[in-house]
Design a protein around this motif. Sequence first.
Motif, mmCIF file in Angstrom:
data_model
loop_
_atom_site.group_PDB
_atom_site.id
_atom_site.type_symbol
_atom_site.label_atom_id
_atom_site.label_comp_id
_atom_site.label_asym_id
_atom_site.label_seq_id
_atom_site.Cartn_x
_atom_site.Cartn_y
_atom_site.Cartn_z
ATOM 1 N N GLU A 161 16.911 -43.043 55.264
ATOM 2 C CA GLU A 161 17.119 -42.790 53.844
ATOM 3 C C GLU A 161 17.129 -41.666 53.243
ATOM 4 O O GLU A 161 17.867 -41.087 52.381
ATOM 5 N N ARG A 218 13.184 -45.893 56.355
ATOM 6 C CA ARG A 218 12.904 -44.752 55.436
ATOM 7 C C ARG A 218 13.266 -43.382 55.790
ATOM 8 O O ARG A 218 13.894 -42.615 54.835
ATOM 9 N N TRP A 247 9.598 -37.154 55.726
ATOM 10 C CA TRP A 247 8.763 -38.431 56.340
ATOM 11 C C TRP A 247 7.508 -38.265 56.756
ATOM 12 O O TRP A 247 6.599 -38.892 56.720
#
Length: 205
Positions: free
Chosen positions: A74, A71, A29
Amino acid sequence: MRRFAAVLLDMDGTLVDSDAAVERAWLAWAAEAGVAADQIIPRMHGNPAPTTIAAVQPHLDPAGVERAAARQLELQYGDLDDVVPTAGAARLLVALKELDLPWAVVTSADRRLALARLGAAGIDPPLLVTVEDTPRGKPAPDPYLEAAARLGVPPGDCLVVEDSQPGLDAGRAAGATVAALRGLDGDVRLGDLGDLADLLTVESR
């Protein structure tokens, strides 16, 4: 140690060894978001994702933080290959059953991720409190207060087991006794969860 009415266990790093998966997801990330690794590494364990993201990207508005946290999650959902119980976890769960001691998992993960990791580790807790269950996550006391309330036990009669400073802060703020892993400073210091199994068993005699 004294007798407790319930044991409240953190998940990642405490009951479930998911360190590698957590770190892979946060570093992936960070690379996507343009955040330096040295900014994210000290914050990647123990806090809810929005708390960490708001700290490293203070320019984001609440909607932006929510999108970034989604995000990041995920990236974690499908990464379960090396998720296993931590050292001593199996012994502790046997001891809790033998002692008929209520227990819960209290995690900064959301329910989908918590169920995935607990399932991968073969652990089925009687009560699961996730970041979705309280208005504030760790280090606020809300998650541990919620778990104690659902078990019908005063927070002061609970033992909170944690491996991160935000979690220990949450347990203390809830009024619980805190047991610390990873060399952190708690009311009780543990090498692993097997130590806790031994302490609880001795105290019950």
